[in-house]
Design an enzyme around this catalytic site. Structure first.
Site, short mmCIF file in Angstrom:
data_model
loop_
_atom_site.label_atom_id
_atom_site.label_comp_id
_atom_site.label_asym_id
_atom_site.label_seq_id
_atom_site.Cartn_x
_atom_site.Cartn_y
_atom_site.Cartn_z
N LYS A 196 10.94 19.69 -3.71
CA LYS A 196 9.51 19.40 -3.47
C LYS A 196 8.65 20.03 -4.57
O LYS A 196 7.71 19.40 -5.07
CB LYS A 196 9.09 19.94 -2.09
N ASP A 225 2.97 16.87 6.57
CA ASP A 225 4.23 16.44 7.20
C ASP A 225 3.97 15.50 8.38
O ASP A 225 4.89 14.82 8.84
CB ASP A 225 5.00 17.67 7.73
N GLN A 261 8.65 24.77 6.13
CA GLN A 261 9.96 24.13 6.05
C GLN A 261 10.77 24.37 7.33
O GLN A 261 10.89 25.49 7.79
CB GLN A 261 10.73 24.66 4.82
#
Ligand code: NDP
Length: 297
Positions: A55, A122, A99
């Site tokens: 990422k 997200d 994460q």
């Protein structure tokens, strides 16, 4: 494999998208704007480390400001929540994600709820999942969004089709089903969701014009479970032992690709399919976050 005529090439689309995103970032830079993404990584899970590194590199390549806050595995809930709130307030970062998975002693749902929904790139925050359910999508989970992008770029119009989604997680299956059934251009499918309690899954999958497999079961979807000419989207990422590989394993999807590919009108490979799209959509969501914050000033 890449010369198969019915292959949906995630790498090709993701590369094209990332170039488009880079152009957009360059345009905004002329106005002194730079989208920024912050990632919180707790612990030292090797897979999470790789995802976060990927990422970070993707952000840098596109000109997006990237920051990774690494926290030890034994961090307590309050310290993590404080860090989330600190980044919520940091104007340099328009997107923030934590994460997953978090170490077992932490309450992941509470952490996600602490993220400012305006920075939730997200799309996991209940507010954003709720907006999607109300057909007012803002931030949508990147993997199902990547599937929709692939369908569009391969001219698959779900309207009026029967889409069968295997899996109902909040990260993939549920937002996938919500996206496909939306009353909107590029959607309007009739959707069936199957899960671990579904009886006779094959009786549903055989009816699917569009079949999305997201259950995390290696090679689960067999040839006889698929209708002739179906569009088959394989979200699964599974390790299977393979003594011929240096690492001792290889990655396969939820679909028995070799058996199903000849029957499908279009099919995504694993690797090189949906997985490639997820990060491209994360970058796109970060641009959207920057735009929304910019426009609200
Ligand atoms: P989860 O484990 O959270 O959810 C799995 C879902 O599949 C659940 O709804 C479960 O049912 C259902 N399920 C499990 N086994 C069966 C079975 N035998 N028959 C029918 N349904 C079953 O997984 P995720 O949604 O997070 O991920 C799914 C897959 O997608 C994984 O392989 C994961 O690695 C991959 N993935 C890929 C991404 C990408 O970028 N390509 C991103 C995210 C995930 P129930 O609800 O009843 O338990």
């Amino acid at each position: 494999m890449s010369d198969l005529p019915n292959l949906m090439d995630g790498k090709k689309i993701a590369d094209a998208m990332r170039a488009e995103i880079g152009d957009e970032v360059a345009l905004r830079a002329k106005e002194g704007r730079q989208p920024g993404l912050a990632v919180i990584l707790v612990g030292d899970d090797p897979a999470s480390n790789i995802y976060v590194g990927t990422k970070e590199k993707a952000c840098q390549a596109a000109g997006i400001l990237s920051f990774v806050e690494r926290m030890p595995a034994d961090i307590d809930q309050q310290t993590l929540l404080n860090k989330v709130r600190e980044i919520n307030e940091d104007d340099r970062f328009h997107g923030l994600l934590v994460q997953s998975p978090l170490p077992k002693h932490l309450d992941e749902e509470e952490v996600v709820r602490a993220i400012d929904p305006r920075k939730d790139v997200d799309g996991f925050h209940p507010f954003n999942l709720g907006l999607l359910a109300l057909n007012q999508p803002r931030f949508v989970a990147c993997t199902p969004l990547g599937v929709m992008e692939m369908l569009e770029r391969y001219n698959v119009d779900p309207s009026g089709k029967h889409a069968v989604v295997l899996g109902r997680s909040h990260i993939v299956g549920t937002p996938m089903a919500l996206l496909l059934q939306r009353k909107a251009k590029g959607a309007n499918a009739t959707v069936t969701i199957c899960h671990s309690r579904t009886q006779d899954i094959a009786s549903y999958t055989r009816q699917a014009d569009i079949l999305v497999a997201a259950i995390g079961q290696a090679n689960f979807v067999k040839e006889e479970m698929v209708k002739d000419g179906a569009v088959v989207i394989d979200v699964g990422i599974n390790r299977v032992e393979d003594a011929t590989k240096k690492k001792g394993y290889r990655i396969v999807g939820d679909v028995d690709f070799a058996a199903v590919q000849p029957k499908a009108s279009l099919i995504t490979p694993v690797p090189g399919g949906v997985g490639r799209m997820t990060i491209a959509l994360l970058l796109k969501n970060t641009l959207l976050a920057e735009e929304l914050i910019h426009n609200s000033k």
